[in-house]
Scaffold this active site. Structure first.
Site, PDB file in Angstrom:
ATOM      1  N   THR A 123       0.973  -1.191   0.187  1.00  0.00           N
ATOM      2  CA  THR A 123       0.168  -0.107   0.155  1.00  0.00           C
ATOM      3  C   THR A 123       0.713   1.341  -0.041  1.00  0.00           C
ATOM      4  O   THR A 123       0.803   2.035  -0.726  1.00  0.00           O
ATOM      5  CB  THR A 123      -0.877  -0.070   1.169  1.00  0.00           C
ATOM      6  OG1 THR A 123      -1.811  -1.056   1.067  1.00  0.00           O
ATOM      7  CG2 THR A 123      -1.879   1.314   1.153  1.00  0.00           C
ATOM      8  N   HIS A 252       3.832 -10.088   2.717  1.00  0.00           N
ATOM      9  CA  HIS A 252       3.053 -11.119   3.523  1.00  0.00           C
ATOM     10  C   HIS A 252       2.025 -12.020   2.526  1.00  0.00           C
ATOM     11  O   HIS A 252       1.361 -12.835   2.981  1.00  0.00           O
ATOM     12  CB  HIS A 252       2.260 -10.713   4.467  1.00  0.00           C
ATOM     13  CG  HIS A 252       1.292  -9.659   3.979  1.00  0.00           C
ATOM     14  ND1 HIS A 252      -0.105  -9.982   3.823  1.00  0.00           N
ATOM     15  CD2 HIS A 252       1.042  -8.447   3.521  1.00  0.00           C
ATOM     16  CE1 HIS A 252      -0.972  -9.048   3.446  1.00  0.00           C
ATOM     17  NE2 HIS A 252      -0.114  -8.154   3.226  1.00  0.00           N
ATOM     18  N   THR A 290      14.139   4.352   9.795  1.00  0.00           N
ATOM     19  CA  THR A 290      15.063   3.176  10.176  1.00  0.00           C
ATOM     20  C   THR A 290      14.302   1.869   9.440  1.00  0.00           C
ATOM     21  O   THR A 290      13.120   1.677   9.490  1.00  0.00           O
ATOM     22  CB  THR A 290      14.643   2.891  11.599  1.00  0.00           C
ATOM     23  OG1 THR A 290      15.478   4.103  12.381  1.00  0.00           O
ATOM     24  CG2 THR A 290      15.867   1.685  12.067  1.00  0.00           C
ATOM     25  N   CYS A 376     -12.984  -7.660   0.958  1.00  0.00           N
ATOM     26  CA  CYS A 376     -11.805  -6.691   0.986  1.00  0.00           C
ATOM     27  C   CYS A 376     -12.004  -5.350   0.885  1.00  0.00           C
ATOM     28  O   CYS A 376     -11.317  -4.551   1.189  1.00  0.00           O
ATOM     29  CB  CYS A 376     -10.729  -7.113  -0.131  1.00  0.00           C
ATOM     30  SG  CYS A 376     -10.405  -8.918  -0.069  1.00  0.00           S
TER      31      CYS A 376
END
Lengths: 452, 85
Positions: A123, A252, A290, A376
């Site tokens: 995203t 993922h 980071t 979704c």
């Protein structure tokens, strides 16, 4: 001795949870898998199921492969330094680890490691690509081309750009889900700054003709962005062959950890974009902050694994998809596959069952974890915009179910899913008056429903 | 050159380790992947040594990951295991 027995009984009685979930803690060995589970049932949201459902929703997310987990643990425990610390060993170690992961990701897509920017997911990568490119070229380029079946984050970014004054063309798709190349060619204007078309759709699983689209974009010299979150590691991806300028990736979806992804930004010819995250200038200035070392290592390991296992997984998943589709088609009629059957990723099967009410089908399929067409996208019960863009009728769009098959799915799980789906559909059709009418030969579409 | 018995004992060790996973999907996957992997590499005799070394490294990873996954077993049985009884 007796006091020990008493104390242990008391401890056991006190530690039994008084909650909605009734379960028994068991030992963590293989013997446990075979011990007694009399009333092992889960009670959640008012529904009682006898065990954990079988997972067939690989497009939503995937379990982390144990080999990927292993790669994350060692580094997570020992190499905990900030990769941007230049002054001590901890920083150097962490930086090396991130660079190794970068090479692994780059190898999977045929790119150079310098072109990979790690982000927090697909995203963020989509947002950076769409908004970043257009904001950089906002003086000369005012037009964006995308499709109606893109992922919500791309569509929402385009809507945001429209509010800022850019123009967006949402290309329609054919009934099989593929983009019409002639329409794309005609839609490109001299001031088109970006073409964004996803490689594999997450809802219907169709694979767009990437090479041809890349060729068209090259002819007109327009940067080509693709959301390849569902494509990498599953179909062979080559950024040079497809002439891709920007590519969003997610960890993922390929058995990696959640919370990490990457954006591929081409360097020759250089694509320039405005960063979304300002700060210390990390990741070539395009994404400050980071680097999430442990997650990035997991992403790299997942990509490495995907490269090695792609052929084996593809063969297995294709076999399971055929087994699922044939198993359902043998026992049921009125089953429609949404999207092209030829140009499709085999792990995604989106079926519509005629004359069945969608929500009741899903409520009945509680022992199978699948997704419906609308899950979704929105909290409302509207059928998904992807199916609407395909031109699927309202009633068929409501009864669509998406089966996601992955590396860890077994034949027995597919057989069980077939059995449960068929049972549920048959039960609902028996209750359905529409199905009775169809059986008698009445054409539903030509009925004049009278007003009461 | 690795001998046939060494290869077989490695295969058996991997299968034995994979059986210890408390998770249904991982158990089944390890069994299938190990057997298919050994069968696929069986055909090309020149690459047997390489494949053996790779599999040995994977056995180390497998045993470690089985220990780790066994520390966090699922709290309820999978549907596939429940109906088998």
């Amino acid at each position: 001795m007796a006091s020990k027995a008493i104390t242990s009984t008391i401890r056991r009685a006190l530690s039994k949870p008084h909650g909605v979930v009734s379960r028994r803690h068991h030992l963590s060995t293989a013997a446990a898998a075979a011990t007694d589970y009399e009333d092992e049932s889960i009670m959640m949201k008012g529904v009682r199921i006898s065990g954990r459902p079988l997972y067939l929703d690989m497009q939503a997310t995937t379990p982390i492969d144990p080999r990927v987990f292993d790669a994350m643990n060692d580094s997570g425990i020992n190499e905990y330094g900030n990769p941007h610390s230049r002054t001590h060993l901890y920083g150097w170690e962490a930086e090396n680890a991130v660079e190794v992961a970068r090479i692994q990701v780059a190898k999977l897509i045929g790119a150079s490691p310098k072109e990979i920017i790690f982000m927090s997911g697909a995203t963020e990568a989509n947002n950076t690509a769409v908004k970043g490119v257009m904001h950089f070229y906002k003086d000369t380029k005012k037009h964006v081309i995308t499709t109606q079946t893109e992922h919500k984050c791309v569509l929402d970014s385009c809507r945001h750009l429209q509010q800022e004054g850019f123009e967006v063309t949402y290309l329609p798709v054919k009934t099989d889900g593929l983009v019409d190349l002639e329409m794309l060619r005609e839609a490109i204007r001299p001031d088109t700054g970006l073409v964004s078309i996803m490689a594999v759709n997450n809802e219907i699983g169709v694979v767009q003709p990437m090479e041809e689209i890349g060729q068209i974009c090259k002819e007109h010299n327009v940067p080509f962005h693709t959301d390849a979150a569902q494509a990498i590691g599953k179909i062979p991806v080559d950024v040079k062959k497809w002439n891709i300028g920007l590519m969003s990736m997610s960890a993922h979806k390929i058995y990696g950890p959640k919370g990490v992804g990457a954006l591929f930004v081409r360097r020759r010819p250089r694509i320039r974009l405005e960063p979304l995250m300002n700060g210390g200038g990390q990741e070539r200035g395009l994404r400050s902050g980071t680097a999430a070392t442990q997650q990035i290592l997991g992403f790299g390991a997942a990509c490495d694994l995907a490269m090695k296992e792609m052929e084996y997984d593809e063969k297995w998943i294709k076999g399971l998809q055929e087994r699922l589709l044939n198993g359902i088609r043998e026992k049921l009629d009125g089953v429609v596959v949404n999207g092209s059957m030829e140009s499709r990723y085999s792990g995604n099967l989106n079926l519509s069952f005629a004359y069945v009410e969608g929500e009741s089908l899903l409520m009945g399929l509680k022992e199978v974890a699948v997704s419906s067409g609308s899950a979704c996208t929105s909290a409302s019960l509207e059928p998904s915009y992807v199916l609407r863009a395909l031109g699927v009728d309202e009633d068929m769009a409501h009864t669509s179910i998406r089966f996601g098959i992955g590396r860890f799915t077994t034949k027995e799980e597919i057989d069980k899913a077939v059995e449960l789906t068929v049972k549920q559909v048959v039960k609902l059709r028996e209750m359905s008056p529409l199905y009775e009418m169809v059986k008698e030969g009445i054409d539903i579409k030509n009925i004049q429903w009278s007003q009461h | 050159m690795v001998s046939r018995s060494e290869v077989l004992s490695l295969c058996r060790a991997m299968l034995r380790a994979g059986r210890q996973y408390p998770h249904y999907n991982l158990r089944e996957y390890t069994k299938r992947r190990t057997l298919d992997g050994f069968r696929m590499n069986n055909t090309d005799q020149s690459k047997v040594n390489e494949a053996y070394a790779e599999a040995k490294a994977q056995l180390v990873v497998l045993e470690r990951s089985v220990k780790f996954h066994s520390l966090y077993p699922p709290k309820t049985k999978n549907i596939m295991e429940v109906k088998l009884q």
